[in-house]
Motif scaffolding. Structure first.
Motif, PDB file in Angstrom:
ATOM      1  N   LEU A   1       0.821  -1.205   0.000  1.00  0.00           N
ATOM      2  CA  LEU A   1       0.000   0.000   0.000  1.00  0.00           C
ATOM      3  C   LEU A   1       0.856   1.256   0.000  1.00  0.00           C
ATOM      4  O   LEU A   1       0.555   2.232  -0.706  1.00  0.00           O
ATOM      5  N   VAL A   2       1.928   1.258   0.803  1.00  0.00           N
ATOM      6  CA  VAL A   2       2.808   2.422   0.861  1.00  0.00           C
ATOM      7  C   VAL A   2       3.469   2.661  -0.485  1.00  0.00           C
ATOM      8  O   VAL A   2       3.518   3.784  -1.000  1.00  0.00           O
TER       9      VAL A   2
ATOM     10  N   ILE B   1       3.055   5.910  -2.927  1.00  0.00           N
ATOM     11  CA  ILE B   1       4.177   6.740  -3.386  1.00  0.00           C
ATOM     12  C   ILE B   1       4.186   6.840  -4.903  1.00  0.00           C
ATOM     13  O   ILE B   1       4.371   7.913  -5.485  1.00  0.00           O
ATOM     14  N   LEU B   2       4.002   5.674  -5.553  1.00  0.00           N
ATOM     15  CA  LEU B   2       3.980   5.679  -7.009  1.00  0.00           C
ATOM     16  C   LEU B   2       2.844   6.549  -7.546  1.00  0.00           C
ATOM     17  O   LEU B   2       3.006   7.270  -8.527  1.00  0.00           O
ATOM     18  N   TRP B   3       1.675   6.466  -6.908  1.00  0.00           N
ATOM     19  CA  TRP B   3       0.533   7.262  -7.355  1.00  0.00           C
ATOM     20  C   TRP B   3       0.806   8.757  -7.170  1.00  0.00           C
ATOM     21  O   TRP B   3       0.491   9.564  -8.048  1.00  0.00           O
ATOM     22  N   LYS B   4       1.445   9.094  -6.038  1.00  0.00           N
ATOM     23  CA  LYS B   4       1.775  10.496  -5.784  1.00  0.00           C
ATOM     24  C   LYS B   4       2.764  11.018  -6.812  1.00  0.00           C
ATOM     25  O   LYS B   4       2.601  12.128  -7.355  1.00  0.00           O
TER      26      LYS B   4
ATOM     27  N   ARG C   1       0.981  11.491 -10.037  1.00  0.00           N
ATOM     28  CA  ARG C   1       0.135  12.671 -10.040  1.00  0.00           C
ATOM     29  C   ARG C   1       0.961  13.957 -10.127  1.00  0.00           C
ATOM     30  O   ARG C   1       0.605  14.886 -10.829  1.00  0.00           O
ATOM     31  N   GLU C   2       2.115  13.928  -9.411  1.00  0.00           N
ATOM     32  CA  GLU C   2       2.972  15.111  -9.459  1.00  0.00           C
ATOM     33  C   GLU C   2       3.541  15.313 -10.850  1.00  0.00           C
ATOM     34  O   GLU C   2       3.594  16.425 -11.374  1.00  0.00           O
ATOM     35  N   GLY C   3       3.974  14.219 -11.440  1.00  0.00           N
ATOM     36  CA  GLY C   3       4.500  14.316 -12.797  1.00  0.00           C
ATOM     37  C   GLY C   3       3.431  14.760 -13.762  1.00  0.00           C
ATOM     38  O   GLY C   3       3.633  15.598 -14.637  1.00  0.00           O
ATOM     39  N   LYS C   4       2.238  14.175 -13.581  1.00  0.00           N
ATOM     40  CA  LYS C   4       1.118  14.534 -14.447  1.00  0.00           C
ATOM     41  C   LYS C   4       0.761  15.998 -14.262  1.00  0.00           C
ATOM     42  O   LYS C   4       0.512  16.734 -15.220  1.00  0.00           O
ATOM     43  N   SER C   5       0.768  16.427 -12.990  1.00  0.00           N
ATOM     44  CA  SER C   5       0.418  17.819 -12.687  1.00  0.00           C
ATOM     45  C   SER C   5       1.431  18.763 -13.288  1.00  0.00           C
ATOM     46  O   SER C   5       1.083  19.796 -13.850  1.00  0.00           O
ATOM     47  N   GLY C   6       2.745  18.383 -13.164  1.00  0.00           N
ATOM     48  CA  GLY C   6       3.787  19.229 -13.721  1.00  0.00           C
ATOM     49  C   GLY C   6       3.661  19.358 -15.219  1.00  0.00           C
ATOM     50  O   GLY C   6       3.765  20.449 -15.793  1.00  0.00           O
ATOM     51  N   ASP C   7       3.411  18.220 -15.861  1.00  0.00           N
ATOM     52  CA  ASP C   7       3.284  18.243 -17.317  1.00  0.00           C
ATOM     53  C   ASP C   7       2.073  19.053 -17.725  1.00  0.00           C
ATOM     54  O   ASP C   7       2.095  19.833 -18.683  1.00  0.00           O
TER      55      ASP C   7
END
Length: 741
Positions: A553-554, A558-561, A564-570
């Motif tokens: 789960l952890v 982390i992978l999802w975060k 999402r961060e990469g997706k958000s940045g792009d």
């Protein structure tokens, strides 16, 4: 008359009659002993792969060979290829046994404990498998163990398939059996053609003991010899003596029919070998004996022991004296061989690290050149690994026989070497100077049938015994071993009463007993008969499963975060590009992601200033650029960025670096210039690897003044300052000898 003659013929005194009777009895006893003890008594001769259980007599040696089925388990019998069969020198070369399965497969030969033996293994590949493995260019080698210690590698790479390779070792039997094991290195299937065991006299090779064995490196006889190999019956111990190959001038062969006596029985060199020798022409004073390594053999890694055998068989009474050298120096000084008496020269227990190169050099006082009859060279084998305690080994082998456990590939010593210990056994090696003991036997789910093997009860170091999930029947024996701490007999067919000694130890807490799943538990409700779960397994499951789930789960979080961060940045970069109206200029607009790629995630810093940081970058066409990035704290306050970009994009001059592009993004504001590998103007003016003179500095000022925003140039030579003033909307710069201010 006839009766008289008979009486006369046998007329003698009583004492004479008694003497004749004893003489006849002695002759008769000697004849009986000779018949009972033939020269080959004690020889063990095995034709590996021979499938006929009846023995046969070898045509050349008259030695009886038998099949190997009684000495080995497993393996496959083969014959060499049909085209090589006719060229085989003897029956042993025609068959072989291969071992495609298992990492260690062993032959066990009957012996006398403490007896000294010569053991020989022979290998004839003969292309038995049709794969031509010795000549296909790939490595083909496997290992040999003598007992539990490494003996030698058998390297058949690039060897003619019809050739026979042999390995000899002189060793002391550690028990009533000697084992020879073939070790699979993963470079070819191990195989063997013949095994031969020869008993030696206890006085022979005195440096061989339970700790030291010797492997034959080379063994030569000299003189005019016809046969390439001399063996039994010439040598009663069936040693292989090779013919010395160099017989050309200046080498000279000597031989005699006179008897050559031996002063001791340390080596028992055959008389036929001692009656021949090699020397050199009297015009020469040195004999070089170079013992080359065999094919695929590395002599430099070995410790060698040479043994020289001398007997002067020349009829002349002239003196013969010489020194014996090896590559490291003098071995034996001023040696003089005895006439018609054998003398052996060796250094007992001193093994050499040098090559097998020997020089026999005539001394100044000698009338005759050196001479040699025979030479043996052996390599050291250390017998450091200890065998399993003899009682433990015998009892576990009885268990193996009792339950017919050949399918488990229990070969050789049970515990030694460690990497080849038997599957299902745990041994105690804690006492380095004592033989390892068996402490655990796990034969769970091994299809055991029948009663409980009594041999288990005699293993005094056994602590854990697991015989669960088998088909054992009968009663549980009265197991009184105090060493036993764990006994698992669950899920068998045992019945009858449970011995009191076992129950008492269980109740005292000194024995973990498990009997569930047996008829014996039909009327017993104690804990040892309950279907209890394995506590250890339960604990492991209770601990491991939650840990694994939480970890997953952890990691997923982390992978999802990150995603999402990469997706958000792009998205942010793309959104900024879309919402901002691009400038109508001829230079490139970079995205933030492109800048990260160009600068390798902003790794290489080439400069810093009040505006921010300059990074080195490389474009797609390999052009180098300098990327000036405005500090994040100044991005929101910057109002002159876009006007400056528009102005700089229109400036083109030979003395100004070209603006390649810009980046306008919430993450950064940046300018992308051509990269100047020799540094900036300030670095050149201040000096360093490249120093500017006054004239060059003046030219820089004049060239700078030609820029569109420079208003004047003043040169003050006395103070060595160059002052350049230029004005723009936002700044005024002064160029001094130290750079811009």
């Amino acid at each position: 008359t006839q009766q008289h003659q008979m009486a006369t013929s046998f007329s003698c005194s009583a004492s004479t009659k008694l003497t004749w009777i004893f003489a006849l009895l002695l002759i008769l006893a000697t004849m009986i002993q000779v018949r009972a003890q033939p020269p080959t008594a004690g020889f063990v001769n095995i034709d590996c792969g021979w499938t006929n259980s009846s023995a046969y007599i070898d045509n050349a040696t008259r030695i009886v060979y038998r099949f190997d089925g009684e000495s080995v388990e497993g393996g496959l019998s083969h014959e060499i290829s049909e085209e090589l069969m006719a060229g085989a020198a003897n029956e042993q070369q025609k068959t072989l046994r291969s071992f495609p399965d298992g990492s260690r497969n062993c032959y066990t030969l009957t012996s006398i404990v403490g007896k000294k033996y010569l053991l020989r293994a022979l290998f004839t590949y003969g292309n038995y498998d049709g794969l031509n493995k010795t000549m296909d260019g790939s490595p083909f080698l496997f290992g040999l163990h003598i007992g539990v210690n490494f003996w030698e590698s058998v390297n058949l790479t690039n060897t003619d398939p019809s050739d026979t390779v042999w390995k000899e070792v002189i060793t002391v039997a550690p028990s009533n059996a000697v084992s020879v094991c073939l070790i699979n290195f993963g470079s070819g299937t191990p195989f063997i053609s013949a095994l031969e065991l020869r008993p030696l006299e206890d006085t022979m090779y005195p440096f061989v003991n339970t700790s030291v064995s010797i492997s034959n490196f080379q063994r030569f006889r000299f003189g005019n010899v016809t046969d390439p190999i001399t063996r039994y019956p010439t040598d009663n111990y069936d040693r292989f003596w090779e013919r010395w190959p160099d017989t050309s001038y200046p080498w000279i062969n000597l031989n005699t029919n006179n008897k050559v006596e031996s002063l001791d029985n340390v080596f028992n060199v055959p008389a036929d070998i001692l009656q021949k020798a090699s020397t050199i022409d009297t015009n020469y004073s040195h004999m070089s004996v170079i013992v080359a390594t065999g094919r695929n053999q590395d002599g430099k890694s070995l410790q060698l022991l040479p043994i020289f055998h001398f007997a002067d068989i020349n009829e002349s009474n002239l003196s013969r004296r010489f020194d014996i050298y090896n590559a490291e120096g003098l071995l034996f000084p001023d040696f003089s061989p005895l006439r018609f008496q054998m003398v052996s020269k060796y250094k007992s227990g001193e093994f050499l690290h040098a090559d097998a190169f020997f020089n026999l050099s005539k001394t100044p006082s000698s009338s005759l050149p050196p001479l040699i009859n025979a030479l043996e060279v052996y390599s050291l084998i250390r017998m450091d690994n200890l065998t399993t305690d003899s009682d433990d080994a015998n009892y576990i082998k009885e268990v193996k026989t009792h339950y017919s456990l050949a399918q488990r590939n229990w070969n050789g010593d049970p515990c030694s070497p460690r990497e080849y210990s038997w599957e299902g056994l745990t041994c105690d090696y804690s006492k380095s100077n004592q033989n390892p003991r068996i402490v655990t036997v796990n034969l769970s789910t091994s299809r055991l049938r029948g009663g409980f093997a009594i041999s288990f009860m005699n293993m005094t170091s056994l602590e854990n015994l697991d015989l669960s999930h088998n088909n054992l029947t009968g009663a549980i024996p009265d197991y009184q071993l105090q060493s036993l701490k764990f006994l698992d007999l669950s899920n068998n067919k045992l019945d009858g009463a449970i011995p009191d000694s076992i129950l008492q130890r269980f109740q005292a807490g000194s024995l973990d007993l498990r009997l569930e799943g047996n008829p014996v538990c039909s009327n017993v409700k104690d804990t040892y008969c309950s279907k209890k779960k394995n506590t250890t397994s339960t604990v492991l499951i209770a601990v491991i499963v939650p840990v694994v789930l939480v970890s997953l789960l952890v990691v997923m979080g982390i992978l999802w975060k990150l995603y999402r961060e990469g997706k958000s940045g792009d998205d942010e970069d793309s959104a900024m590009y879309e919402e901002e109206t691009p400038l109508h200029i001829d230079i490139r607009r970079f995205t933030y992601a492109e800048l990260k790629h160009i600068t390798n995630d902003f790794q290489s810093i080439v400069g810093k200033g009040g505006f921010g940081t300059v990074y080195h970058g490389t474009l797609e066409n390999d052009d180098e650029v300098a990327v000036k990035v405005l500090m994040e704290t100044s991005i929101a306050e910057s109002t002159d960025f876009l006007p400056e970009v528009q102005t700089l994009s229109k400036v083109h001059h030979k003395n100004l670096v070209t603006l390649q592009g810009y980046c306008q993004n919430k993450k950064c504001l940046a300018l992308v210039y051509d990269f100047m590998p020799r540094g900036n103007l300030q670095q050149l003016l201040r000096g360093g690897d490249y120093s500017l003179n006054w004239e060059q500095r003046l030219h820089i000022a004049l060239d700078a003044a030609q820029g569109p925003h420079f208003s004047c140039v003043f040169a003050f030579r006395p103070c060595m300052y160059v002052c350049v003033f230029f004005f723009s909307r936002s700044c005024m710069c002064v160029l001094t000898k130290d750079g811009f201010e």
